[in-house]
Design a protein around this motif. Structure first.
Motif, PDB file in Angstrom:
ATOM      1  N   UNK A 186     -15.297   3.500 -11.822  1.00 50.62           N
ATOM      2  CA  UNK A 186     -15.374   2.428 -10.850  1.00 50.62           C
ATOM      3  C   UNK A 186     -14.291   1.381 -11.106  1.00 50.62           C
ATOM      4  N   UNK A 187     -14.120   1.008 -12.373  1.00 52.71           N
ATOM      5  CA  UNK A 187     -13.154  -0.045 -12.660  1.00 52.71           C
ATOM      6  C   UNK A 187     -11.725   0.410 -12.367  1.00 52.71           C
ATOM      7  N   UNK A 188     -11.433   1.705 -12.563  1.00 49.47           N
ATOM      8  CA  UNK A 188     -10.083   2.165 -12.248  1.00 49.47           C
ATOM      9  C   UNK A 188      -9.844   2.101 -10.737  1.00 49.47           C
ATOM     10  N   UNK A 189     -10.899   2.380  -9.955  1.00 55.52           N
ATOM     11  CA  UNK A 189     -10.781   2.225  -8.505  1.00 55.52           C
ATOM     12  C   UNK A 189     -10.489   0.772  -8.168  1.00 55.52           C
ATOM     13  N   UNK A 190     -11.279  -0.109  -8.781  1.00 60.39           N
ATOM     14  CA  UNK A 190     -11.152  -1.528  -8.459  1.00 60.39           C
ATOM     15  C   UNK A 190      -9.761  -2.051  -8.751  1.00 60.39           C
ATOM     16  N   UNK A 191      -9.128  -1.471  -9.740  1.00 58.66           N
ATOM     17  CA  UNK A 191      -7.823  -1.978 -10.130  1.00 58.66           C
ATOM     18  C   UNK A 191      -6.686  -1.422  -9.278  1.00 58.66           C
ATOM     19  N   UNK A 192      -6.965  -0.350  -8.544  1.00 57.98           N
ATOM     20  CA  UNK A 192      -5.921   0.162  -7.677  1.00 57.98           C
ATOM     21  C   UNK A 192      -5.703  -0.810  -6.521  1.00 57.98           C
ATOM     22  N   UNK A 193      -4.483  -0.994  -6.143  1.00 56.71           N
ATOM     23  CA  UNK A 193      -4.209  -1.918  -5.037  1.00 56.71           C
ATOM     24  C   UNK A 193      -4.845  -1.351  -3.775  1.00 56.71           C
ATOM     25  N   UNK A 194      -5.334  -2.218  -2.913  1.00 52.61           N
ATOM     26  CA  UNK A 194      -5.909  -1.734  -1.662  1.00 52.61           C
ATOM     27  C   UNK A 194      -4.792  -1.132  -0.799  1.00 52.61           C
ATOM     28  N   UNK A 195      -5.186  -0.226   0.080  1.00 58.80           N
ATOM     29  CA  UNK A 195      -4.202   0.353   0.982  1.00 58.80           C
ATOM     30  C   UNK A 195      -4.132  -0.496   2.251  1.00 58.80           C
ATOM     31  N   UNK A 196      -3.110  -0.252   3.020  1.00 58.66           N
ATOM     32  CA  UNK A 196      -2.896  -0.989   4.262  1.00 58.66           C
ATOM     33  C   UNK A 196      -4.037  -0.688   5.227  1.00 58.66           C
ATOM     34  N   UNK A 197      -4.646  -1.701   5.794  1.00 60.15           N
ATOM     35  CA  UNK A 197      -5.804  -1.495   6.668  1.00 60.15           C
ATOM     36  C   UNK A 197      -5.322  -1.228   8.094  1.00 60.15           C
ATOM     37  N   UNK A 223       6.153   0.438   6.650  1.00 53.43           N
ATOM     38  CA  UNK A 223       5.540  -0.764   6.096  1.00 53.43           C
ATOM     39  C   UNK A 223       4.625  -0.332   4.968  1.00 53.43           C
ATOM     40  N   UNK A 224       4.479  -1.167   3.968  1.00 57.07           N
ATOM     41  CA  UNK A 224       3.384  -0.981   3.016  1.00 57.07           C
ATOM     42  C   UNK A 224       2.740  -2.336   2.780  1.00 57.07           C
ATOM     43  N   UNK A 225       1.905  -2.434   1.763  1.00 52.76           N
ATOM     44  CA  UNK A 225       1.146  -3.661   1.554  1.00 52.76           C
ATOM     45  C   UNK A 225       2.035  -4.893   1.383  1.00 52.76           C
ATOM     46  N   UNK A 226       3.156  -4.717   0.735  1.00 51.67           N
ATOM     47  CA  UNK A 226       3.985  -5.869   0.391  1.00 51.67           C
ATOM     48  C   UNK A 226       5.288  -5.953   1.160  1.00 51.67           C
ATOM     49  N   UNK A 227       5.765  -4.824   1.675  1.00 52.20           N
ATOM     50  CA  UNK A 227       7.111  -4.803   2.222  1.00 52.20           C
ATOM     51  C   UNK A 227       7.194  -4.150   3.595  1.00 52.20           C
ATOM     52  N   UNK A 228       8.213  -4.606   4.351  1.00 49.44           N
ATOM     53  CA  UNK A 228       8.683  -3.901   5.536  1.00 49.44           C
ATOM     54  C   UNK A 228      10.060  -3.351   5.205  1.00 49.44           C
ATOM     55  N   UNK A 229      10.346  -2.161   5.660  1.00 51.51           N
ATOM     56  CA  UNK A 229      11.682  -1.584   5.475  1.00 51.51           C
ATOM     57  C   UNK A 229      12.386  -1.586   6.819  1.00 51.51           C
ATOM     58  N   UNK A 284       5.437   2.645  -1.282  1.00 54.06           N
ATOM     59  CA  UNK A 284       6.853   2.939  -1.037  1.00 54.06           C
ATOM     60  C   UNK A 284       7.808   1.802  -1.439  1.00 54.06           C
ATOM     61  N   UNK A 285       7.396   0.576  -1.236  1.00 52.85           N
ATOM     62  CA  UNK A 285       8.271  -0.544  -1.580  1.00 52.85           C
ATOM     63  C   UNK A 285       8.527  -0.621  -3.083  1.00 52.85           C
ATOM     64  N   UNK A 286       7.467  -0.437  -3.839  1.00 62.48           N
ATOM     65  CA  UNK A 286       7.600  -0.434  -5.303  1.00 62.48           C
ATOM     66  C   UNK A 286       8.491   0.736  -5.739  1.00 62.48           C
ATOM     67  N   UNK A 287       8.278   1.889  -5.122  1.00 63.23           N
ATOM     68  CA  UNK A 287       9.101   3.058  -5.467  1.00 63.23           C
ATOM     69  C   UNK A 287      10.559   2.855  -5.085  1.00 63.23           C
ATOM     70  N   UNK A 288      10.793   2.223  -3.948  1.00 66.45           N
ATOM     71  CA  UNK A 288      12.165   1.934  -3.521  1.00 66.45           C
ATOM     72  C   UNK A 288      12.875   1.074  -4.573  1.00 66.45           C
ATOM     73  N   UNK A 289      12.169   0.088  -5.066  1.00 61.92           N
ATOM     74  CA  UNK A 289      12.760  -0.769  -6.110  1.00 61.92           C
ATOM     75  C   UNK A 289      12.968   0.042  -7.386  1.00 61.92           C
ATOM     76  N   UNK A 290      12.015   0.907  -7.726  1.00 63.03           N
ATOM     77  CA  UNK A 290      12.206   1.764  -8.912  1.00 63.03           C
ATOM     78  C   UNK A 290      13.469   2.601  -8.766  1.00 63.03           C
ATOM     79  N   UNK A 291      13.745   3.101  -7.578  1.00 59.40           N
ATOM     80  CA  UNK A 291      14.957   3.901  -7.355  1.00 59.40           C
ATOM     81  C   UNK A 291      16.220   3.052  -7.558  1.00 59.40           C
TER      82      UNK A 291
END
Lengths: 79, 79, 79, 79, 79, 79
Positions: free
Chosen positions: B2-13, B49-55, D17-24
């Protein structure tokens, strides 16, 4: 099950007065002015809101402008 | 577990209209203009797009520009 | 049940002195000046607060201005 | 045990993907330009990333510059 | 019961050195200068802090100024 | 018990390279330059860090400057 719930983004809390105020502006198609964090102002009619964005119609037959909620400093009715 | 799930970043909704609107801009390779928190504007075609970035692809044969979502004030279709 | 609670937005914590100070300004209809993150100042009377917004009445018979709490740098009584 | 896990900061989600892009960019020592929230630009080679910071090498024999991720508006390859 | 705890806002963590440093400035009524995110500076004596706000007394017989903690860039003793 | 743990602020994650890099600057009393979100620069020696603040000594016999971590755009060694 529980963890998948936890990972889903929360929905917009429509019991909050601010969210409801924006819903009213949307329902009544009230023209509004937004002040943005860049200091720019935008006018138009709000179409919908979600957790992260407001959608503004700047004028007839114009495509929606998607606005980052956190970049909206204030919202004012123009009526 | 459970805790490993909790620590994974949420995915884009992808049930959120704003996220879906951006997905549509990506699918239709619609040229867009972004207003950034610095007051700069960027034009191009959104690739993903992902959680933090737009390309954003600013033009043919040009490398992707990775843009911090929180620094994007608004997105407007240029069509 | 538990997860649905977790997903509800938290309510305003009225045990915090800052929240209570704003409640007092609202109750006493104290005229205030707000400094915003854009550097703009606003004057008026605060009508209510919620988790995300302050509602300011800029003058009699004028519609409420909805202000993003995070964009409010400071609040000062004008009395 | 569970609570000690919960309190540990999450790790960088390398499936994004954004994190991976930066890793690249880091792996290929690609020269990049960063636009910062202050409007300043920085050039150099990214050395590593973590949850809060990017480490940029601005030139040979120069010490690393530690950059707040949230202050990075965009990242562009210079190749 | 557990969920009602979870929904309460966390209290100020007074084991953190930064929070304690501010508590000392408050206890000793040390005159301070604050630099704000707008670039403005404020001087006065800090009266209290909570999770979201600092309360500054700008001078004798003047009402408190409520300052958004996140808009405070730095705090400097004037002694 | 569990909920009281959850409500305690997390501690600084010293396994993160960025946090460790700053710890090294502190240990070696390396003179640094900070760029702030206001565009201002500060020079001095970092004394400590916690979750929210950096403490900078701007010069001998001068009081500490408490700096909001989120307002620090970048940190550069001056050596």
């Amino acid at each position: 099950m529980n963890s998948s719930f936890d990972r889903r983004a929360p929905t917009l809390d429509t019991t909050q007065p601010g969210i409801r105020h924006i819903q009213d502006l949307i329902r009544h198609t009230t023209p509004v002015r937004l002040l943005l964090s860049t200091g720019d102002s935008l006018e138009g009619i709000l179409r919908w809101q979600d957790l992260r964005y407001l959608a503004l119609c700047p004028g007839e037959d114009q495509p929606l402008t998607l606005i980052n909620r956190e970049a909206v400093v204030l919202i004012r009715s123009l009526l």
